[in-house]
Write an enzyme that holds these catalytic residues in place. Sequence first.
Site, PDB file in Angstrom:
ATOM      1  N   ASP A  11      69.202  90.019  46.834  1.00 36.62           N
ATOM      2  CA  ASP A  11      70.112  89.633  48.356  1.00 36.62           C
ATOM      3  C   ASP A  11      70.517  88.175  47.192  1.00 36.62           C
ATOM      4  O   ASP A  11      71.882  87.784  47.730  1.00 36.62           O
ATOM      5  CB  ASP A  11      68.452  89.285  48.960  1.00 36.62           C
ATOM      6  CG  ASP A  11      68.074  89.751  49.438  1.00 36.62           C
ATOM      7  OD1 ASP A  11      68.400  90.941  50.102  1.00 36.62           O
ATOM      8  OD2 ASP A  11      66.659  89.418  49.871  1.00 36.62           O
ATOM      9  N   HIS A  12      70.799  87.593  46.484  1.00 33.29           N
ATOM     10  CA  HIS A  12      70.997  86.324  45.844  1.00 33.29           C
ATOM     11  C   HIS A  12      72.291  86.514  45.303  1.00 33.29           C
ATOM     12  O   HIS A  12      73.146  85.341  45.146  1.00 33.29           O
ATOM     13  CB  HIS A  12      70.007  85.441  44.965  1.00 33.29           C
ATOM     14  CG  HIS A  12      69.066  85.087  45.746  1.00 33.29           C
ATOM     15  ND1 HIS A  12      69.315  84.437  47.991  1.00 33.29           N
ATOM     16  CD2 HIS A  12      67.309  85.085  46.452  1.00 33.29           C
ATOM     17  CE1 HIS A  12      68.177  84.028  47.447  1.00 33.29           C
ATOM     18  NE2 HIS A  12      67.199  84.830  47.743  1.00 33.29           N
ATOM     19  N   ARG A  20      81.874  81.581  49.519  1.00 33.65           N
ATOM     20  CA  ARG A  20      82.916  81.664  49.167  1.00 33.65           C
ATOM     21  C   ARG A  20      83.700  82.291  50.266  1.00 33.65           C
ATOM     22  O   ARG A  20      84.745  82.521  50.218  1.00 33.65           O
ATOM     23  CB  ARG A  20      83.130  81.409  48.001  1.00 33.65           C
ATOM     24  CG  ARG A  20      83.410  80.796  46.768  1.00 33.65           C
ATOM     25  CD  ARG A  20      84.550  79.782  47.525  1.00 33.65           C
ATOM     26  NE  ARG A  20      84.130  78.425  46.831  1.00 33.65           N
ATOM     27  CZ  ARG A  20      84.729  77.934  45.241  1.00 33.65           C
ATOM     28  NH1 ARG A  20      86.178  78.864  44.893  1.00 33.65           N
ATOM     29  NH2 ARG A  20      84.908  77.052  44.384  1.00 33.65           N
ATOM     30  N   ARG A  47      69.104  89.983  56.756  1.00 33.56           N
ATOM     31  CA  ARG A  47      68.744  88.930  57.311  1.00 33.56           C
ATOM     32  C   ARG A  47      69.003  88.537  59.599  1.00 33.56           C
ATOM     33  O   ARG A  47      70.480  89.128  59.034  1.00 33.56           O
ATOM     34  CB  ARG A  47      68.909  87.319  57.289  1.00 33.56           C
ATOM     35  CG  ARG A  47      67.849  87.942  56.003  1.00 33.56           C
ATOM     36  CD  ARG A  47      67.570  85.949  55.215  1.00 33.56           C
ATOM     37  NE  ARG A  47      67.431  85.139  56.549  1.00 33.56           N
ATOM     38  CZ  ARG A  47      65.379  84.626  56.697  1.00 33.56           C
ATOM     39  NH1 ARG A  47      65.113  85.295  55.137  1.00 33.56           N
ATOM     40  NH2 ARG A  47      65.735  84.221  57.464  1.00 33.56           N
ATOM     41  N   ARG A  51      72.698  86.267  56.419  1.00 33.21           N
ATOM     42  CA  ARG A  51      73.236  84.702  55.216  1.00 33.21           C
ATOM     43  C   ARG A  51      74.081  85.176  54.569  1.00 33.21           C
ATOM     44  O   ARG A  51      74.268  84.964  52.957  1.00 33.21           O
ATOM     45  CB  ARG A  51      72.084  84.015  55.410  1.00 33.21           C
ATOM     46  CG  ARG A  51      71.206  84.351  54.803  1.00 33.21           C
ATOM     47  CD  ARG A  51      69.950  82.953  55.007  1.00 33.21           C
ATOM     48  NE  ARG A  51      69.350  82.463  55.951  1.00 33.21           N
ATOM     49  CZ  ARG A  51      68.274  82.093  56.056  1.00 33.21           C
ATOM     50  NH1 ARG A  51      67.765  81.249  54.932  1.00 33.21           N
ATOM     51  NH2 ARG A  51      67.960  81.959  57.683  1.00 33.21           N
ATOM     52  N   HIS A  52      72.908  86.743  53.637  1.00 35.78           N
ATOM     53  CA  HIS A  52      72.949  87.258  51.912  1.00 35.78           C
ATOM     54  C   HIS A  52      73.852  88.566  52.965  1.00 35.78           C
ATOM     55  O   HIS A  52      75.070  88.536  52.343  1.00 35.78           O
ATOM     56  CB  HIS A  52      72.786  87.225  51.403  1.00 35.78           C
ATOM     57  CG  HIS A  52      70.690  87.188  51.382  1.00 35.78           C
ATOM     58  ND1 HIS A  52      70.288  88.293  51.932  1.00 35.78           N
ATOM     59  CD2 HIS A  52      70.105  86.439  52.186  1.00 35.78           C
ATOM     60  CE1 HIS A  52      68.911  87.971  52.773  1.00 35.78           C
ATOM     61  NE2 HIS A  52      68.745  86.509  52.130  1.00 35.78           N
ATOM     62  N   GLU A  72      64.351  95.542  53.479  1.00 29.14           N
ATOM     63  CA  GLU A  72      63.515  94.066  54.301  1.00 29.14           C
ATOM     64  C   GLU A  72      64.330  94.129  55.288  1.00 29.14           C
ATOM     65  O   GLU A  72      65.866  93.727  55.788  1.00 29.14           O
ATOM     66  CB  GLU A  72      63.537  93.958  54.031  1.00 29.14           C
ATOM     67  CG  GLU A  72      62.334  93.726  52.130  1.00 29.14           C
ATOM     68  CD  GLU A  72      62.620  91.898  51.328  1.00 29.14           C
ATOM     69  OE1 GLU A  72      63.041  91.002  51.844  1.00 29.14           O
ATOM     70  OE2 GLU A  72      62.142  92.608  50.019  1.00 29.14           O
ATOM     71  N   THR A 102      51.895  83.793  58.809  1.00 31.47           N
ATOM     72  CA  THR A 102      50.578  82.989  58.607  1.00 31.47           C
ATOM     73  C   THR A 102      51.039  81.710  57.779  1.00 31.47           C
ATOM     74  O   THR A 102      51.793  81.949  57.913  1.00 31.47           O
ATOM     75  CB  THR A 102      49.717  83.964  58.300  1.00 31.47           C
ATOM     76  OG1 THR A 102      50.698  83.664  56.887  1.00 31.47           O
ATOM     77  CG2 THR A 102      49.452  85.570  58.123  1.00 31.47           C
ATOM     78  N   THR A 103      49.710  81.210  57.658  1.00 29.98           N
ATOM     79  CA  THR A 103      50.150  79.816  57.044  1.00 29.98           C
ATOM     80  C   THR A 103      50.219  79.557  55.901  1.00 29.98           C
ATOM     81  O   THR A 103      51.263  79.213  54.952  1.00 29.98           O
ATOM     82  CB  THR A 103      48.582  78.983  56.972  1.00 29.98           C
ATOM     83  OG1 THR A 103      47.498  80.051  56.604  1.00 29.98           O
ATOM     84  CG2 THR A 103      47.970  78.590  58.254  1.00 29.98           C
ATOM     85  N   GLU A 153      52.412  94.406  51.181  1.00 38.08           N
ATOM     86  CA  GLU A 153      53.301  93.102  49.958  1.00 38.08           C
ATOM     87  C   GLU A 153      52.834  92.578  49.941  1.00 38.08           C
ATOM     88  O   GLU A 153      52.729  91.532  50.674  1.00 38.08           O
ATOM     89  CB  GLU A 153      54.754  93.489  50.249  1.00 38.08           C
ATOM     90  CG  GLU A 153      54.981  92.837  49.039  1.00 38.08           C
ATOM     91  CD  GLU A 153      56.811  92.852  48.601  1.00 38.08           C
ATOM     92  OE1 GLU A 153      57.177  93.914  48.231  1.00 38.08           O
ATOM     93  OE2 GLU A 153      57.513  91.665  48.095  1.00 38.08           O
ATOM     94  N   HIS A 196      57.624  87.687  45.751  1.00 36.86           N
ATOM     95  CA  HIS A 196      57.787  86.267  46.203  1.00 36.86           C
ATOM     96  C   HIS A 196      57.876  85.437  44.858  1.00 36.86           C
ATOM     97  O   HIS A 196      56.412  85.009  44.546  1.00 36.86           O
ATOM     98  CB  HIS A 196      57.629  86.119  47.515  1.00 36.86           C
ATOM     99  CG  HIS A 196      58.114  84.540  47.960  1.00 36.86           C
ATOM    100  ND1 HIS A 196      59.357  85.216  48.915  1.00 36.86           N
ATOM    101  CD2 HIS A 196      58.065  83.505  47.654  1.00 36.86           C
ATOM    102  CE1 HIS A 196      60.130  84.049  49.601  1.00 36.86           C
ATOM    103  NE2 HIS A 196      59.274  83.148  48.452  1.00 36.86           N
ATOM    104  N   HIS A 219      64.926  86.161  43.019  1.00 31.24           N
ATOM    105  CA  HIS A 219      66.003  84.859  42.890  1.00 31.24           C
ATOM    106  C   HIS A 219      65.719  84.979  41.531  1.00 31.24           C
ATOM    107  O   HIS A 219      66.557  83.878  40.631  1.00 31.24           O
ATOM    108  CB  HIS A 219      64.911  83.922  44.119  1.00 31.24           C
ATOM    109  CG  HIS A 219      65.787  82.750  43.966  1.00 31.24           C
ATOM    110  ND1 HIS A 219      65.431  81.693  42.613  1.00 31.24           N
ATOM    111  CD2 HIS A 219      66.834  82.361  44.120  1.00 31.24           C
ATOM    112  CE1 HIS A 219      65.836  80.321  42.486  1.00 31.24           C
ATOM    113  NE2 HIS A 219      66.996  80.932  43.229  1.00 31.24           N
TER     114      HIS A 219
HETATM  115  N1  PXP Z   1      59.466  90.661  48.308  1.00 29.45           N
HETATM  116  C1  PXP Z   1      59.596  89.944  49.967  1.00 29.45           C
HETATM  117  C2  PXP Z   1      58.939  91.409  50.227  1.00 29.45           C
HETATM  118  C3  PXP Z   1      60.822  89.261  49.936  1.00 29.45           C
HETATM  119  O1  PXP Z   1      60.838  89.158  51.103  1.00 29.45           O
HETATM  120  C4  PXP Z   1      61.079  89.076  48.662  1.00 29.45           C
HETATM  121  C5  PXP Z   1      62.565  87.591  49.639  1.00 29.45           C
HETATM  122  O2  PXP Z   1      63.348  88.293  49.225  1.00 29.45           O
HETATM  123  C6  PXP Z   1      60.928  88.753  47.473  1.00 29.45           C
HETATM  124  C7  PXP Z   1      59.806  89.764  47.402  1.00 29.45           C
HETATM  125  C8  PXP Z   1      61.223  88.159  46.488  1.00 29.45           C
HETATM  126  O3  PXP Z   1      60.904  86.751  46.177  1.00 29.45           O
HETATM  127  P1  PXP Z   1      61.655  86.088  45.070  1.00 29.45           P
HETATM  128  O4  PXP Z   1      63.265  86.316  45.316  1.00 29.45           O
HETATM  129  O5  PXP Z   1      61.416  85.084  45.156  1.00 29.45           O
HETATM  130  O6  PXP Z   1      61.683  87.518  43.280  1.00 29.45           O
END
Ligand code: PXP
Length: 247
Positions: A11-12, A20, A47, A51-52, A72, A102-103, A153, A196, A219
């Site tokens: 994504d990133h 840009r 998304r 956005r990406h 995703e 969730t919290t 997950e 994540h 990320h």
């Molecule tokens: N798993 C899920 C369900 C996510 O939403 C994300 C972030 O987009 C990731 C894994 C990967 O997280 P990170 O980019 O922080 O490694």
Amino acid sequence: MAKLRLGVNIDHVATVRNARGGDTPDPLRAARIAQDAGADGITAHLREDRRHISDADIEGLMEMLSVPLNFEMAATAEMQSIALRHKPHAVCIVPEKREERTTEGGLEVAREENRLAHFIAPLREAGCRVSIFIAAEQRQLEAAHRIGAQVVELHSGAYCDAYHEGRFEQAEAELAKLREMASFGHALGLEIHVGHGLTYDTVSPVAAFPEVVELNIGHFLIGEAIFLGLEPAIHEMRRLMDEARGV
Ligand code: PXP
């Protein structure tokens, strides 16, 4: 222990491209490098606000990938119809809005069982493996199981944040919760993934949970790629994961 699968989230790369508005850096090129470097899957989150990752990125990934795409998406009608059109290997249902969480940041499955059960049924019928991104909470796991998800997950963000902010006792407590819920979910018959916020510093204890079969990491790897290149960054993550499994 069996080798873990590594899903690389690209994504990133798209985030930087979109900053840009041009064509570079190309997330498809990143996906190709990741798969050549040993990624077992590519993860991309389309998304609602684009956005990406873009719709064209998803089309391109479906055409070029030789490893599975983990798509995703939010639980919306638009995303469901995109998933049904492409039929990716896996879909992972994630929250996008505050009220869906969730919290601890995963999808609030327990309060939305009925809607989510109807939402995922056609995805399963189309042959997609359905994963639900949830906090490591027993009631979310039980609900994910009841609605027919094959995979959960577990959200590792709380553990990783605590660790990187130096709150080590909290990190240990979050890790214990992830460990316990990985085992609980496995006993329910769910396939367990974790993702994540994982980094070189946080990946090993999670990779060592015997019930976990896949980690999704984005990320940090894309950030490391700025300094090392994507291939060496993935190789190092793979090495740490394999070391933790003793494979
Ligand atoms: N798993 C899920 C369900 C996510 O939403 C994300 C972030 O987009 C990731 C894994 C990967 O997280 P990170 O980019 O922080 O490694």
